[in-house]
Write a protein that holds these residues in place. Sequence first.
Motif, PDB file in Angstrom:
ATOM      1  N   ILE A  10       0.861  -1.180   0.000  1.00 23.45           N
ATOM      2  CA  ILE A  10       0.000   0.000   0.000  1.00 23.45           C
ATOM      3  C   ILE A  10       0.898   1.232   0.000  1.00 23.45           C
ATOM      4  CG2 ILE A  10      -1.751   1.287   1.281  1.00 23.45           C
ATOM      5  CD1 ILE A  10      -2.715  -1.408   2.422  1.00 23.45           C
ATOM      6  N   ALA A  11       0.743   2.057  -1.021  1.00 25.84           N
ATOM      7  CA  ALA A  11       1.536   3.278  -1.117  1.00 25.84           C
ATOM      8  C   ALA A  11       1.148   4.232   0.003  1.00 25.84           C
ATOM      9  CB  ALA A  11       1.314   3.947  -2.470  1.00 25.84           C
ATOM     10  N   ALA A  12       2.159   4.854   0.615  1.00 22.38           N
ATOM     11  CA  ALA A  12       1.918   5.746   1.742  1.00 22.38           C
ATOM     12  C   ALA A  12       2.787   6.989   1.634  1.00 22.38           C
ATOM     13  CB  ALA A  12       2.225   5.014   3.046  1.00 22.38           C
ATOM     14  N   LYS A  13       2.256   8.106   2.108  1.00 14.79           N
ATOM     15  CA  LYS A  13       3.066   9.326   2.199  1.00 14.79           C
ATOM     16  C   LYS A  13       4.090   9.173   3.312  1.00 14.79           C
ATOM     17  CE  LYS A  13      -0.687  12.152   0.488  1.00 14.79           C
ATOM     18  NZ  LYS A  13      -1.733  13.120   0.821  1.00 14.79           N
ATOM     19  N   ASP A  14       3.657   8.534   4.408  1.00 17.65           N
ATOM     20  CA  ASP A  14       4.506   8.230   5.556  1.00 17.65           C
ATOM     21  C   ASP A  14       4.162   6.807   5.974  1.00 17.65           C
ATOM     22  OD1 ASP A  14       5.284   7.795   8.284  1.00 17.65           O
ATOM     23  OD2 ASP A  14       5.442   9.962   8.584  1.00 17.65           O
ATOM     24  N   ARG A  15       5.024   5.874   5.663  1.00 18.42           N
ATOM     25  CA  ARG A  15       4.708   4.458   5.877  1.00 18.42           C
ATOM     26  C   ARG A  15       4.468   4.115   7.345  1.00 18.42           C
ATOM     27  NH1 ARG A  15      10.230   1.018   5.103  1.00 18.42           N
ATOM     28  NH2 ARG A  15      11.506   2.263   6.502  1.00 18.42           N
TER      29      ARG A  15
END
Length: 124
Positions: A10-15
Amino acid sequence: MAVTFNHTIIAAKDRTESALFFRELLEVQEAPSWGPFTNIQLPDGVLLQFAEPPVEIQMQHYAFLVDDELFDRAYQRLCDRGIEHWADPQMRRPNEINDEHGGRGVYFKDPAGHAIELITRPYL
């Protein structure tokens, strides 16, 4: 061997923020993380791997089937945190849940902007 779903990225701005959001919301444990991934594991063994891609994040839709008790607790957390939510995917019924498919459901966005759905009964 039967087919089972194993993992997704899942792509995240802040994992770290995204993984914590899902861990708290879904009441699941963190899993060992490595490389560019911060991981959590669902009770059925499915691994959710959060990563920060080097490209603009495109919204995805993820739906989670939860029991009624977890739905109540998760929905309360959404409300307590002031997270905007809707009864429908078109986002026309704000601050509501639905009672479709013989259960309940709610839509909201995660910290990266993905459309998340919690349902208490499967569609099929």
